[in-house]
Write an enzyme that holds these catalytic residues in place. Sequence first.
Site, PDB file in Angstrom:
ATOM      1  N   SER A 138       0.897  -0.976  -0.263  1.00 12.86           N
ATOM      2  CA  SER A 138       0.320   0.111   0.084  1.00 12.86           C
ATOM      3  C   SER A 138       0.923   1.238  -0.016  1.00 12.86           C
ATOM      4  O   SER A 138       2.332   1.279  -0.563  1.00 12.86           O
ATOM      5  CB  SER A 138      -0.980  -0.335   1.483  1.00 12.86           C
ATOM      6  N   TYR A 197      -3.280   6.981  -8.202  1.00 11.96           N
ATOM      7  CA  TYR A 197      -2.808   6.367  -6.542  1.00 11.96           C
ATOM      8  C   TYR A 197      -3.015   6.053  -5.532  1.00 11.96           C
ATOM      9  O   TYR A 197      -3.030   4.874  -5.286  1.00 11.96           O
ATOM     10  CB  TYR A 197      -1.449   7.468  -6.888  1.00 11.96           C
ATOM     11  N   LYS A 250      -4.066   2.175  -3.627  1.00 12.14           N
ATOM     12  CA  LYS A 250      -3.327   2.218  -2.276  1.00 12.14           C
ATOM     13  C   LYS A 250      -4.595   1.511  -1.247  1.00 12.14           C
ATOM     14  O   LYS A 250      -3.835   0.966  -0.299  1.00 12.14           O
ATOM     15  CB  LYS A 250      -2.381   2.685  -1.702  1.00 12.14           C
TER      16      LYS A 250
END
Lengths: 269, 268
Positions: B160, B174, B178
């Site tokens: 992550s 992004y 994550k």
Amino acid sequence: MAGELEGKVSIVTGGGSGMGRSTALMFAREGSAVAIADVNDEGGEQVAAQIEDSGGNALFMHTDVSSEQDVLNVVAETAAKFGRLDSMVTAAGISYARYVEGDDETDPFLHPELATNLNKPTEAWQKVIDVNLTGVMLCAREAARQMVNEGHGGTIVNFASINAYNPSPILTDYSVSKAGVVMLTRCFAVEFGPHGIRVNAVAPGPIETPMLARVHRAQVSGGDPWGNVPLQRTAQPEEVAEAVLFLTSDRSSYVTGKTLGVDGGISTV
Amino acid sequence: MAGELEGKVSIITGGGSGMGRSSALMFAREGAAVAIADVNDEGGEQVAAQIEDSGGNALFVHTDTSSEADVLNVVSKTVEKFGRLDSMVTAAGISYANYVEGDEATDPFLHPETATILNKPTERWQKVIDVNLTGVMLCAREAARQMVAEGHGGTIVNFSSIAAYGPSPGIMDYCVAKVGVVMLTRCFAVEFGPHGIRVNAVAPGPIDTPMTASLQRTGALQQQSGALPLGRMAQPEEVAEAVLFFTSDRSSYVTGKTLGVDGGTNTV
């Protein structure tokens, strides 16, 4: 080969039994001198003797972590005997007010009706907060003061619990104190990071310790109380001690302010 | 002395550079046979060769983790060569759509105006989600299928990021990918716990890797890390240590967790 904590000096509160005991023994095996701080004289002396008998360095200090004077004493004695302080582990804790005395009358697992918020007296709440929250603050603060004075950084590992995330109707005081430990850990990490002191916590789930034995005793008639654990078992205290060791060693050099659940997958954080 | 992963077999996606590379080298040092899965052939081959030259066992398999066929291929190649699978590390990831090609015109850190939610085209979002989220799902799922079939349990460690907890302009895709990895990790832990498969994640903060090179060029990473409690960025080995902890028996009762390795970023 050299252990992971060779030359280090640690204080482990609650080191006389359960996860504190496992941590103390593991730290000693990894080369650390260990001061055991506990109200449990018999257990604490035994762990210290076991370490010494194996060629390690240990010290037992009778310590009520909710007493500022006791905490000052154990830090001072440890630094006096071993010359420094590198790590503090605050494993001491109680699940109910008269846990240490073993008072079955006020055991919330045996008498849940007395432990509800409606019925629990203020002094029962106060005792749990004093030991589990203020006690952690005192130990972490005095360790940090000592480490800042010595100027070489260090680590603090606190004991939270899955109850920090999961409210339990008969353990309000315990659950609240453990949630407080999670935030205390973050606050300390922010303040002491610039001094090279990392502060983290573990949040154990059902671990086979004397404390859990009382839960088991109260649930003899039930089914498997841990059937909802993804790993489908309880754990041994050594499995938590491994996480404490990780957070104490240089292997976790960039980890601070974090609480790591060691709970077989129960908790959600 | 025997390493912590003696006799184990691991697949490490993104093993050709950065934190994946550090994990691969550390795992090999601890005795694991390591399959490097990467789109970066040069880096991947180099890491595999370095492991072999040090007396370890390694394999490089060109792998786009967002391709189901590629993921099936690397799992079967690994089992074919090393006989089993014990651990999957999903370190492959991209910070923007054309990251692999090194297209600076679409680097959100160098050209934040093209990366806002208002301006970023759908295909750029899709690419980041495909690699960073669906890619992790495919790798973790195929590894778990293999481990269940073999019947001996295992571990999965996902990557992550601190971006999972802090929205950051320019990298919305992004951040969303994550945080998805955090929940995916928990879901997998619940389903595969009864099979003895532990599933955890690391959430790195500012780490000195090729992915953060452009952030370092702009000075943003230095500024960000300087403000952290620990006051510095970290080396990829410091993250690899956490990946090793989650993979080894030392974390035998830890599953479903995401550990920040982030110098004290004020999050979870």
